[in-house]
Write a protein that holds these residues in place. Structure first.
Motif, PDB file in Angstrom:
ATOM      1  N   VAL A  20       1.124  -1.543   0.286  1.00 34.29           N
ATOM      2  CA  VAL A  20      -0.253   0.095  -0.127  1.00 34.29           C
ATOM      3  C   VAL A  20       1.210   1.706  -0.113  1.00 34.29           C
ATOM      4  N   ALA A  21       0.603   2.485  -1.107  1.00 38.01           N
ATOM      5  CA  ALA A  21       1.340   3.490  -0.606  1.00 38.01           C
ATOM      6  C   ALA A  21       0.252   4.794  -0.400  1.00 38.01           C
ATOM      7  N   ILE A  22       0.572   5.318   0.567  1.00 35.99           N
ATOM      8  CA  ILE A  22      -0.097   5.947   1.266  1.00 35.99           C
ATOM      9  C   ILE A  22      -0.072   7.518   1.434  1.00 35.99           C
ATOM     10  N   LEU A  23      -0.744   8.254   0.422  1.00 39.20           N
ATOM     11  CA  LEU A  23      -1.186   9.442  -0.177  1.00 39.20           C
ATOM     12  C   LEU A  23      -2.137  10.614   0.678  1.00 39.20           C
ATOM     13  N   SER A  24      -0.985  11.937   0.892  1.00 38.18           N
ATOM     14  CA  SER A  24      -1.876  12.875   0.656  1.00 38.18           C
ATOM     15  C   SER A  24      -2.728  14.046   0.058  1.00 38.18           C
ATOM     16  N   THR A  25      -4.094  14.165   0.082  1.00 36.44           N
ATOM     17  CA  THR A  25      -4.041  13.929  -1.681  1.00 36.44           C
ATOM     18  C   THR A  25      -5.481  15.171  -0.758  1.00 36.44           C
ATOM     19  N   SER A  26      -6.180  16.362  -2.233  1.00 43.61           N
ATOM     20  CA  SER A  26      -7.447  16.997  -1.809  1.00 43.61           C
ATOM     21  C   SER A  26      -9.023  16.074  -0.518  1.00 43.61           C
ATOM     22  N   LYS A  27      -8.522  15.202  -0.824  1.00 43.04           N
ATOM     23  CA  LYS A  27      -9.450  14.480  -0.611  1.00 43.04           C
ATOM     24  C   LYS A  27      -9.264  13.277   1.509  1.00 43.04           C
ATOM     25  N   GLY A  28      -8.245  14.034   1.570  1.00 41.42           N
ATOM     26  CA  GLY A  28      -7.890  13.284   2.868  1.00 41.42           C
ATOM     27  C   GLY A  28      -6.230  12.505   3.037  1.00 41.42           C
ATOM     28  N   VAL A  29      -6.000  11.752   3.525  1.00 43.75           N
ATOM     29  CA  VAL A  29      -5.042  11.432   3.747  1.00 43.75           C
ATOM     30  C   VAL A  29      -5.595   9.257   2.779  1.00 43.75           C
ATOM     31  N   ILE A  30      -5.446   8.890   1.666  1.00 38.51           N
ATOM     32  CA  ILE A  30      -6.386   7.752   1.154  1.00 38.51           C
ATOM     33  C   ILE A  30      -4.375   6.752   0.784  1.00 38.51           C
ATOM     34  N   THR A  31      -5.000   5.621   0.263  1.00 41.67           N
ATOM     35  CA  THR A  31      -4.369   4.236   0.275  1.00 41.67           C
ATOM     36  C   THR A  31      -4.222   4.700  -1.786  1.00 41.67           C
ATOM     37  N   ASP A  32      -3.579   4.572  -2.370  1.00 42.80           N
ATOM     38  CA  ASP A  32      -3.296   4.464  -4.390  1.00 42.80           C
ATOM     39  C   ASP A  32      -4.341   3.799  -4.358  1.00 42.80           C
ATOM     40  N   LYS A  33      -4.944   2.709  -3.713  1.00 43.22           N
ATOM     41  CA  LYS A  33      -5.698   1.941  -4.746  1.00 43.22           C
ATOM     42  C   LYS A  33      -7.490   3.315  -4.696  1.00 43.22           C
ATOM     43  N   GLU A  34      -6.910   3.690  -3.890  1.00 44.43           N
ATOM     44  CA  GLU A  34      -8.577   4.740  -3.280  1.00 44.43           C
ATOM     45  C   GLU A  34      -8.628   6.009  -4.027  1.00 44.43           C
ATOM     46  N   ALA A  35      -6.606   6.465  -4.199  1.00 42.42           N
ATOM     47  CA  ALA A  35      -6.888   7.128  -5.440  1.00 42.42           C
ATOM     48  C   ALA A  35      -6.851   6.973  -6.845  1.00 42.42           C
ATOM     49  N   ARG A  36      -6.462   5.719  -6.950  1.00 45.11           N
ATOM     50  CA  ARG A  36      -6.894   5.377  -8.498  1.00 45.11           C
ATOM     51  C   ARG A  36      -8.922   5.551  -9.115  1.00 45.11           C
ATOM     52  N   VAL A  37      -9.062   5.030  -8.207  1.00 46.28           N
ATOM     53  CA  VAL A  37     -10.792   4.898  -8.318  1.00 46.28           C
ATOM     54  C   VAL A  37     -11.235   6.344  -7.801  1.00 46.28           C
ATOM     55  N   GLU A  38     -10.519   7.164  -6.825  1.00 44.79           N
ATOM     56  CA  GLU A  38     -11.327   8.929  -7.080  1.00 44.79           C
ATOM     57  C   GLU A  38     -10.325   9.891  -8.401  1.00 44.79           C
ATOM     58  N   LYS A  39      -9.596   9.276  -8.999  1.00 41.16           N
ATOM     59  CA  LYS A  39      -8.804   9.832 -10.421  1.00 41.16           C
ATOM     60  C   LYS A  39      -8.000  11.014  -8.749  1.00 41.16           C
ATOM     61  N   VAL A  40      -7.705  11.183  -8.398  1.00 39.82           N
ATOM     62  CA  VAL A  40      -6.967  12.523  -7.417  1.00 39.82           C
ATOM     63  C   VAL A  40      -5.493  11.803  -7.469  1.00 39.82           C
ATOM     64  N   GLY A  41      -4.365  12.832  -7.270  1.00 42.40           N
ATOM     65  CA  GLY A  41      -2.728  12.863  -6.956  1.00 42.40           C
ATOM     66  C   GLY A  41      -2.568  13.438  -5.675  1.00 42.40           C
ATOM     67  N   GLY A  42      -1.076  13.367  -5.327  1.00 43.46           N
ATOM     68  CA  GLY A  42      -0.538  13.685  -4.121  1.00 43.46           C
ATOM     69  C   GLY A  42      -0.001  13.610  -3.880  1.00 43.46           C
ATOM     70  N   GLU A  43       1.136  14.055  -2.734  1.00 43.21           N
ATOM     71  CA  GLU A  43       1.383  13.845  -2.150  1.00 43.21           C
ATOM     72  C   GLU A  43       1.990  12.133  -1.366  1.00 43.21           C
ATOM     73  N   VAL A  44       3.144  11.638  -2.075  1.00 43.68           N
ATOM     74  CA  VAL A  44       3.276  10.128  -1.607  1.00 43.68           C
ATOM     75  C   VAL A  44       3.767  10.045   0.146  1.00 43.68           C
ATOM     76  N   LEU A  45       3.147   9.817   0.515  1.00 38.89           N
ATOM     77  CA  LEU A  45       3.925   9.704   2.087  1.00 38.89           C
ATOM     78  C   LEU A  45       4.756   8.718   2.320  1.00 38.89           C
ATOM     79  N   CYS A  46       4.191   7.221   2.021  1.00 37.62           N
ATOM     80  CA  CYS A  46       5.448   6.791   2.863  1.00 37.62           C
ATOM     81  C   CYS A  46       4.421   4.800   2.106  1.00 37.62           C
ATOM     82  N   TYR A  47       5.272   4.097   2.014  1.00 38.45           N
ATOM     83  CA  TYR A  47       4.919   2.747   1.497  1.00 38.45           C
ATOM     84  C   TYR A  47       5.073   1.200   2.332  1.00 38.45           C
ATOM     85  N   VAL A  48       3.659   0.750   2.830  1.00 36.86           N
ATOM     86  CA  VAL A  48       3.511   0.097   3.061  1.00 36.86           C
ATOM     87  C   VAL A  48       3.583  -1.658   2.536  1.00 36.86           C
ATOM     88  N   TYR A  49       4.611  -2.318   3.172  1.00 40.75           N
ATOM     89  CA  TYR A  49       3.736  -3.435   3.099  1.00 40.75           C
ATOM     90  C   TYR A  49       4.095  -4.801   4.294  1.00 40.75           C
TER      91      TYR A  49
END
Length: 132
Positions: free
Chosen positions: A103-132
């Motif tokens: 999971v990549a955790i991003l800080s976006t205009s829609k809040g703090v979300i994962t990369d998968k949620e950002a793909r669904v919402e079609k929004v970019g942002g700052e990549v905070l960290c990777y978790v696996y």
């Protein structure tokens, strides 16, 4: 402290290496959101926000371990964007961690979300960290 998110990730990493069950971290709103995401994705067992009067308080995180092998659910926590070099991505260039297993955790205009949620919402942002 110049990078509180790096401190947050390092405290969790150190607690995992020392096989601690619970780790206590100073709280902030961004750390609380990251903690909620880690819990919803199954990387931590539980969490508790303890608020002090007049202060941000602290976060107590119960780490998740495999009962048979005693290995942690979190294999790696990696800070990507840092104060000296911010990493921003567009909606088309969102990262995939371990071909979708992490999971990549991003800080976006829609809040703090994962990369998968950002793909669904079609929004970019700052990549905070990777978790696996």
């Amino acid at each position: 402290m110049t990078d509180p998110i790096a401190d947050y990730l390092t405290r969790i990493r150190n607690a995992i290496k020392a096989n601690h069950r619970i780790v206590e971290i100073p709280a902030s709103n961004l750390k609380k959101e990251i903690t909620k995401l880690l819990h919803s994705k199954g990387y931590i067992q539980g969490y508790k926000f303890e608020d002090d009067k007049g202060h941000q308080g602290s976060i107590k995180i119960a780490l998740k371990y495999n009962p048979l092998t005693k290995s942690s659910a979190i294999v790696s926590l990696k800070r990507i964007s840092r104060p000296g070099l911010r990493q921003y991505v567009k909606a088309e260039g969102l990262p995939r961690v371990l071909n979708g297993l992490g999971v990549a955790i991003l800080s976006t205009s829609k809040g703090v979300i994962t990369d998968k949620e950002a793909r669904v919402e079609k929004v970019g942002g700052e990549v905070l960290c990777y978790v696996y």
